[in-house]
Design a protein around this motif. Structure first.
Motif, PDB file in Angstrom:
ATOM      1  N   ILE A 137       0.869  -1.181   0.000  1.00  0.00           N
ATOM      2  CA  ILE A 137       0.000   0.000   0.000  1.00  0.00           C
ATOM      3  C   ILE A 137       0.899   1.223   0.000  1.00  0.00           C
ATOM      4  O   ILE A 137       1.640   1.460   0.962  1.00  0.00           O
ATOM      5  N   ARG A 191      -6.506  -5.167   0.704  1.00  0.00           N
ATOM      6  CA  ARG A 191      -5.130  -5.541   0.401  1.00  0.00           C
ATOM      7  C   ARG A 191      -4.765  -6.830   1.138  1.00  0.00           C
ATOM      8  O   ARG A 191      -4.203  -7.762   0.560  1.00  0.00           O
ATOM      9  N   THR A 245      -1.783  -1.560  -4.036  1.00  0.00           N
ATOM     10  CA  THR A 245      -2.674  -0.419  -3.813  1.00  0.00           C
ATOM     11  C   THR A 245      -1.904   0.888  -3.805  1.00  0.00           C
ATOM     12  O   THR A 245      -0.887   1.000  -3.116  1.00  0.00           O
TER      13      THR A 245
END
Ligand SMILES: Nc1ncnc2c1ncn2[C@@H]1O[C@H](COP(=O)(O)OP(=O)(O)O)[C@@H](O)[C@H]1O
Ligand SMILES: [Mg+2]
Lengths: 254, 269
Positions: free
Chosen positions: B49, B200, B207
């Motif tokens: 992320i 995720r 992401t």
């Protein structure tokens, strides 16, 4: 200089949109519901206004020609004149103009707002070509509906002319005589020529209006500007093309 | 709802993804004379992320549009798993989704049809399977009651969630969020943060989140970057944001309200 460039860009993007839409023609059978919806929008919603205007165009055509013909005493041929003018010229032209105002403007407004709202971008990220689901069904629908609208326009126009001829004092031609003259002159080929014209106009109106809608950039203000541009471009194209298409069709005829 | 959310993970029919890596190399982009991105480079690892922060107008949205192939770079390249993001191969075989800042929901379609469109157009299952999948995605974000509504009937927070669930039905391997929590109240924001992190964790989606939201960056990011003047001025873990050494970073993240010497007076003489 700038305006020439923007016109050329417009032509370019319209041609690209045309190619893209056509390349998805195989998917049409899976888009039946969109096609039918567009047929409804294009055909059904334009029908009343096409009817009313065709009636009055046929009427006024009869009135004007009746007025000029009375000096020569040739009123009995009025049906031929109204019939042929409607079929070859006024029917297709009027349907196309109404299509531009009624359907073309709505297409541009819808697609432009989808563009501005990034809905078109969203389609692209989903790997769904906008040309395939937004433009192709409309192009197919307009090809389907133009002949219908044109034939109705012709019939209503003839009928309007016939009424005027019967009830106007200085013309006084009975419907029977009117339609006899009409039948004598209007050939099936003329009807087909008129429909060809209408198909060309209709296709171009929908294509140009879609293209202008999809190339809109900016915000709500630009949507309004796009609609104006689309309608004006459509009208200019119809009138200019009319001359050349007529010339072409007459050349084929002779 | 979140117990349901995390427990139902196994039963939900979404595939676990082969996460993809993103590599942006020397990307430059100008609009007219405006130089938005200048030789921008960034690598995002599979399943990471990455939160991208930066002032408004710094080019964050433009960057996301490049990654998903909506914009052509002037120079440089975006590589997905080592291949050009604009290539046919990537477009066809890598599923990427962008949650647009304003949602970009299809206004003429119901919420249900918004989600179903992708599946129907790509013929990913029978109508029954599509219905199940769409309802699953909606349920995941507690939107099942909104299925029949049109986007104009939704609140701002619901629109954002619909936009996320629409991205979700694509089972993306790369999911980009453009300011998912802007304009939301703190609780809705926290909910979105949790959704992003959970997605995720459960589906290993790579992401990239664009946001001004400091809390979001601190709580869910693996790494954070700050974009300013067309380039990253800072990149590091969320911890590194707590005591930034760079003055531009601290001014951006922790601006002081100074009523004796207001900023706008410096801009407007
Ligand atoms: N299509 C475009 N045409 C012209 N300028 C654009 C376009 N897209 C973005 N810009 C400009 O690029 C800059 C960065 O925009 P954007 O990426 O939307 O900023 P943000 O970081 O707030 O998301 C802005 O100054 C914007 O005006
Ligand atoms: Mg933005």
């Amino acid at each position: 200089m700038n305006s020439i460039r923007s016109v050329l860009e417009g032509v370019g993007s319209t041609l690209i949109l045309f190619m893209r839409s056509i390349s998805h023609v195989g998917t049409l059978s899976r888009q039946k519901s969109r096609f039918i919806e567009q047929c409804y929008v294009i055909g059904y919603t334009t029908l009343p206004i096409v009817g009313i205007l065709s009636f009055f165009v046929g009427s006024v055509l009869a009135l004007q020609s009746g007025y000029s013909m009375q000096d020569f005493g040739t009123q009995q041929f009025i049906g031929a004149l109204v019939g042929l003018s409607m079929v070859r010229e006024l029917g297709p032209m009027m349907v196309a103009i109404l299509l531009a105002g009624r359907v073309g403007s709505a297409i541009t407004a819808e697609l432009a707002s989808m563009k501005v709202n990034q809905e078109v971008d969203a389609l692209v990220t989903m790997n769904i070509p906008p040309a395939k689901i937004l433009v192709l069904p409309r192009l197919a629908a307009v090809l389907m509906m133009m002949p219908v609208l044109t034939v109705i326009s012709n019939l209503v126009g003839w009928f309007g002319g016939a009424l005027v001829c019967k009830y106007t004092g200085f013309i006084s031609v009975e419907p029977q005589q009117y339609f006899q003259a009409l039948r004598h002159v209007v050939k099936f080929k003329d009807v087909i020529d008129g429909i060809c014209k209408a198909e060309i106009f209709g296709f171009i109106v929908v294509l140009v209006c879609s293209s202008i809608g999809l190339s809109t950039r900016g915000g709500p203000r630009e949507i309004g500007a796009a609609v104006t541009k689309a309608v004006v471009s459509s009208l200019v194209l119809i009138l200019v093309l009319d001359y050349f298409v007529t010339k072409l069709l007459l050349a084929i005829l002779s | 709802m979140f117990t349901q959310f995390s427990n139902s993970g196994e039963s939900v029919g979404f595939r676990e993804n082969k996460a993809v890596g993103v590599s942006i190399e020397h990307l430059s982009k100008s609009f007219n004379k405006l130089n938005v991105l200048k030789d921008f480079s960034l690598k995002v690892a599979p399943g990471e992320i990455f939160v991208l922060m930066g002032p408004s107008g710094s080019g964050k949205s433009v960057l996301l549009r490049h990654i998903i192939g909506l914009e052509m770079p002037d120079s440089g390249v975006v590589l997905i798993n080592g291949k050009d993001a604009l290539s046919e191969d990537i477009r066809e075989h890598v599923r990427m989704a962008l949650v647009f800042q304003a949602g970009a929901l299809f206004n003429s379609l119901t919420v249900f049809d918004n989600l179903a469109l992708y599946l129907r157009e790509h013929r990913l299952g029978t109508e029954k399977q599509i219905k199940d999948k769409v309802m699953q995605a909606l349920t995941l974000l507690s939107l099942e009651d909104a299925a029949k509504k049109y986007p104009s009937e939704l609140s701002g927070g619901m629109k954002k969630r619909v936009a996320i669930s629409r991205a979700l039905v694509m089972e993306p391997q790369l999911l980009l969020y453009d300011e998912p929590t802007s304009e939301l109240d703190p609780v809705s924001s926290a909910m979105i943060d949790e959704i992003i992190a959970t997605l995720r964790d459960q589906y290993r989606v790579t992401t990239i989140v664009v946001s001004h939201d400091r809390d979001l960056a601190m709580s869910i990011a693996d790494r954070v970057g700050i974009l300013m003047n067309g380039n990253l001025i800072h990149i590091g873990t969320p911890e590194s944001l707590k005591n930034p050494t760079d003055k531009r970073v601290s001014d951006f993240l922790y601006p002081k309200v100074d009523l004796n010497n207001p900023r706008f007076k410096k801009i407007i003489p």
